[in-house]
Design a protein around this motif. Sequence first.
Motif, PDB file in Angstrom:
ATOM      1  N   ALA A   1       0.833  -1.209   0.000  1.00 62.42           N
ATOM      2  CA  ALA A   1       0.000   0.000   0.000  1.00 62.42           C
ATOM      3  C   ALA A   1       0.865   1.254   0.000  1.00 62.42           C
ATOM      4  CB  ALA A   1      -0.932   0.006   1.209  1.00 62.42           C
ATOM      5  N   GLY A   2       2.023   1.199   0.654  1.00 59.08           N
ATOM      6  CA  GLY A   2       2.924   2.344   0.636  1.00 59.08           C
ATOM      7  C   GLY A   2       3.394   2.672  -0.769  1.00 59.08           C
ATOM      8  N   HIS A   3       3.744   1.633  -1.538  1.00 57.54           N
ATOM      9  CA  HIS A   3       4.141   1.851  -2.929  1.00 57.54           C
ATOM     10  C   HIS A   3       2.982   2.435  -3.742  1.00 57.54           C
ATOM     11  CE1 HIS A   3       8.173   0.193  -3.100  1.00 57.54           C
ATOM     12  NE2 HIS A   3       7.783  -0.848  -2.375  1.00 57.54           N
ATOM     13  N   VAL A   4       1.779   1.921  -3.515  1.00 56.76           N
ATOM     14  CA  VAL A   4       0.615   2.374  -4.279  1.00 56.76           C
ATOM     15  C   VAL A   4       0.278   3.819  -3.946  1.00 56.76           C
ATOM     16  CG1 VAL A   4      -1.875   2.049  -4.594  1.00 56.76           C
ATOM     17  CG2 VAL A   4      -0.342   0.062  -4.592  1.00 56.76           C
ATOM     18  N   LEU A   5       0.279   4.167  -2.667  1.00 59.51           N
ATOM     19  CA  LEU A   5      -0.036   5.543  -2.270  1.00 59.51           C
ATOM     20  C   LEU A   5       1.014   6.525  -2.788  1.00 59.51           C
ATOM     21  CD1 LEU A   5      -1.240   4.926   1.398  1.00 59.51           C
ATOM     22  CD2 LEU A   5      -2.646   5.666  -0.535  1.00 59.51           C
ATOM     23  N   ALA A   6       2.285   6.117  -2.760  1.00 58.43           N
ATOM     24  CA  ALA A   6       3.338   6.979  -3.293  1.00 58.43           C
ATOM     25  C   ALA A   6       3.167   7.170  -4.794  1.00 58.43           C
ATOM     26  CB  ALA A   6       4.707   6.387  -2.989  1.00 58.43           C
ATOM     27  N   SER A   7       2.803   6.102  -5.493  1.00 56.30           N
ATOM     28  CA  SER A   7       2.554   6.207  -6.933  1.00 56.30           C
ATOM     29  C   SER A   7       1.404   7.155  -7.216  1.00 56.30           C
ATOM     30  CB  SER A   7       2.239   4.819  -7.505  1.00 56.30           C
ATOM     31  OG  SER A   7       1.817   4.896  -8.851  1.00 56.30           O
ATOM     32  N   THR A   8       0.349   7.061  -6.412  1.00 51.80           N
ATOM     33  CA  THR A   8      -0.798   7.949  -6.594  1.00 51.80           C
ATOM     34  C   THR A   8      -0.399   9.403  -6.370  1.00 51.80           C
ATOM     35  OG1 THR A   8      -2.300   6.191  -5.861  1.00 51.80           O
ATOM     36  CG2 THR A   8      -3.138   8.446  -5.817  1.00 51.80           C
ATOM     37  N   ALA A   9       0.406   9.656  -5.345  1.00 50.33           N
ATOM     38  CA  ALA A   9       0.842  11.025  -5.060  1.00 50.33           C
ATOM     39  C   ALA A   9       1.697  11.578  -6.200  1.00 50.33           C
ATOM     40  CB  ALA A   9       1.625  11.063  -3.750  1.00 50.33           C
ATOM     41  N   ARG A  10       2.621  10.775  -6.717  1.00 52.80           N
ATOM     42  CA  ARG A  10       3.456  11.222  -7.837  1.00 52.80           C
ATOM     43  C   ARG A  10       2.605  11.516  -9.063  1.00 52.80           C
ATOM     44  NH1 ARG A  10       6.767   6.850  -6.027  1.00 52.80           N
ATOM     45  NH2 ARG A  10       5.891   5.571  -7.697  1.00 52.80           N
ATOM     46  N   ASN A  11       1.645  10.655  -9.327  1.00 47.79           N
ATOM     47  CA  ASN A  11       0.790  10.851 -10.491  1.00 47.79           C
ATOM     48  C   ASN A  11      -0.093  12.078 -10.358  1.00 47.79           C
ATOM     49  OD1 ASN A  11       0.710   8.701 -12.788  1.00 47.79           O
ATOM     50  ND2 ASN A  11       1.108   7.516 -10.934  1.00 47.79           N
ATOM     51  N   LEU A  12      -0.578  12.357  -9.159  1.00 47.39           N
ATOM     52  CA  LEU A  12      -1.411  13.538  -8.968  1.00 47.39           C
ATOM     53  C   LEU A  12      -0.600  14.816  -9.173  1.00 47.39           C
ATOM     54  CD1 LEU A  12      -3.659  12.514  -5.941  1.00 47.39           C
ATOM     55  CD2 LEU A  12      -4.313  12.746  -8.340  1.00 47.39           C
ATOM     56  N   LEU A  13       0.683  14.781  -8.799  1.00 46.42           N
ATOM     57  CA  LEU A  13       1.549  15.934  -9.051  1.00 46.42           C
ATOM     58  C   LEU A  13       1.732  16.134 -10.555  1.00 46.42           C
ATOM     59  CD1 LEU A  13       3.386  18.192  -8.110  1.00 46.42           C
ATOM     60  CD2 LEU A  13       5.232  16.514  -7.850  1.00 46.42           C
ATOM     61  N   ALA A  14       1.988  15.031 -11.284  1.00 43.76           N
ATOM     62  CA  ALA A  14       2.120  15.126 -12.742  1.00 43.76           C
ATOM     63  C   ALA A  14       0.813  15.596 -13.374  1.00 43.76           C
ATOM     64  CB  ALA A  14       2.536  13.780 -13.318  1.00 43.76           C
ATOM     65  N   THR A  15      -0.317  15.113 -12.849  1.00 39.26           N
ATOM     66  CA  THR A  15      -1.626  15.525 -13.357  1.00 39.26           C
ATOM     67  C   THR A  15      -1.833  17.021 -13.167  1.00 39.26           C
ATOM     68  OG1 THR A  15      -2.603  13.348 -12.937  1.00 39.26           O
ATOM     69  CG2 THR A  15      -4.118  15.211 -13.081  1.00 39.26           C
ATOM     70  N   SER A  16      -1.419  17.548 -12.024  1.00 38.80           N
ATOM     71  CA  SER A  16      -1.544  18.981 -11.766  1.00 38.80           C
ATOM     72  C   SER A  16      -0.733  19.794 -12.762  1.00 38.80           C
ATOM     73  CB  SER A  16      -1.091  19.298 -10.337  1.00 38.80           C
ATOM     74  OG  SER A  16      -1.892  18.610  -9.394  1.00 38.80           O
ATOM     75  N   LEU A  17       0.471  19.304 -13.101  1.00 38.82           N
ATOM     76  CA  LEU A  17       1.298  20.002 -14.090  1.00 38.82           C
ATOM     77  C   LEU A  17       0.634  20.010 -15.457  1.00 38.82           C
ATOM     78  CD1 LEU A  17       4.883  18.740 -13.147  1.00 38.82           C
ATOM     79  CD2 LEU A  17       3.901  21.001 -12.725  1.00 38.82           C
ATOM     80  N   VAL A  18       0.052  18.870 -15.841  1.00 40.16           N
ATOM     81  CA  VAL A  18      -0.630  18.788 -17.138  1.00 40.16           C
ATOM     82  C   VAL A  18      -1.811  19.750 -17.173  1.00 40.16           C
ATOM     83  CG1 VAL A  18      -1.987  17.304 -18.656  1.00 40.16           C
ATOM     84  CG2 VAL A  18       0.119  16.440 -17.631  1.00 40.16           C
ATOM     85  N   PHE A  19      -2.594  19.776 -16.100  1.00 41.34           N
ATOM     86  CA  PHE A  19      -3.725  20.700 -16.049  1.00 41.34           C
ATOM     87  C   PHE A  19      -3.254  22.153 -16.148  1.00 41.34           C
ATOM     88  CE2 PHE A  19      -6.767  17.539 -14.088  1.00 41.34           C
ATOM     89  CZ  PHE A  19      -7.718  17.667 -15.082  1.00 41.34           C
ATOM     90  N   ALA A  20      -2.194  22.506 -15.416  1.00 39.65           N
ATOM     91  CA  ALA A  20      -1.700  23.880 -15.437  1.00 39.65           C
ATOM     92  C   ALA A  20      -1.253  24.279 -16.836  1.00 39.65           C
ATOM     93  CB  ALA A  20      -0.547  24.037 -14.443  1.00 39.65           C
ATOM     94  N   LEU A  21      -0.518  23.389 -17.509  1.00 35.46           N
ATOM     95  CA  LEU A  21      -0.058  23.685 -18.863  1.00 35.46           C
ATOM     96  C   LEU A  21      -1.223  23.735 -19.838  1.00 35.46           C
ATOM     97  CD1 LEU A  21       2.209  24.124 -20.908  1.00 35.46           C
ATOM     98  CD2 LEU A  21       2.397  21.633 -21.117  1.00 35.46           C
ATOM     99  N   SER A  22      -2.179  22.827 -19.685  1.00 35.83           N
ATOM    100  CA  SER A  22      -3.310  22.795 -20.617  1.00 35.83           C
ATOM    101  C   SER A  22      -4.124  24.088 -20.537  1.00 35.83           C
ATOM    102  CB  SER A  22      -4.203  21.580 -20.331  1.00 35.83           C
ATOM    103  OG  SER A  22      -4.809  21.675 -19.044  1.00 35.83           O
ATOM    104  N   PHE A  23      -4.282  24.648 -19.337  1.00 39.65           N
ATOM    105  CA  PHE A  23      -4.968  25.931 -19.207  1.00 39.65           C
ATOM    106  C   PHE A  23      -4.182  27.025 -19.931  1.00 39.65           C
ATOM    107  CE2 PHE A  23      -7.214  24.054 -15.500  1.00 39.65           C
ATOM    108  CZ  PHE A  23      -8.505  24.413 -15.851  1.00 39.65           C
TER     109      PHE A  23
END
Length: 256
Positions: A106-128
């Motif tokens: 679960a630690g690996h999964v939660l860390a993966s989710t956190a990293r992906n959400l950070l990347a998702t935020s960058l994509v959203f910021a650039l897309s705007f």
Amino acid sequence: MSEAVPSGASEALTMTGRSLRLSRRNVDALITALALPVLLLLIFVYFFGGAIDTGTQYVTYVVPGVLLLCAGFGSASTAQAVTEDLKGGIIDRFRSLDIGGTPILAGHVLASTARNLLATSLVFALSFAIGFRPAASPAGWLAAVGLLVAYITALSWLSAAVGLLVRSPEAAGGFTFFISFLPYPSSAFVPTDTMPSWLQGFATHQPVTQVIEAVRGLLLGQPIGATGWVALAWCAGITALAVAAAGLLFRRRVLA
């Protein structure tokens, strides 16, 4: 007075912090994970977008697909991290501290989710910045983000199971190709009805298309019918199977 025994949740959070610290120390991999989504969005919008007719501005169409493509890249690295832990013997050390398999994974999964959400935020910021103008209501935003988190979680658990199945980080890295390939035969970058007839059936009904169509509709404020529930069912089914497989493989690899 004796200290309380750490709960499974606190152990999982501790393992998550460890995984995130390891990610922060691996600067090259972290930069790649954050820069790749940005580069992919720019490539698809400015290199290919002018030649693709989707009936709307291409950046509006392609953003959900890039988000899922990046989720695949980010989640697949979980397989390598789990395999490296097994190969390095660190999981045996955790087991000697009476830390169960579920918190470790679960630690690996939660860390993966956190990293992906950070990347998702960058994509959203650039897309705007380059013209993406969603029309989602607050409830639509919440549902879209929730569905993205469900998809990332499903892929991360699947990657963790693969990391327990294979014998080397190199073999786990091969899983990255499979996961990152799935968005291409989907509605991520072009409508599925523009594909050859023999491919349309798979492209239309595979889980990635269902998630993309639901996220796209939610972000654009369009009705999605049953697509959202179908997408959520896919995510829940993949997660359930992956968690069960990971538990079985952990017992065979570590506890046998």
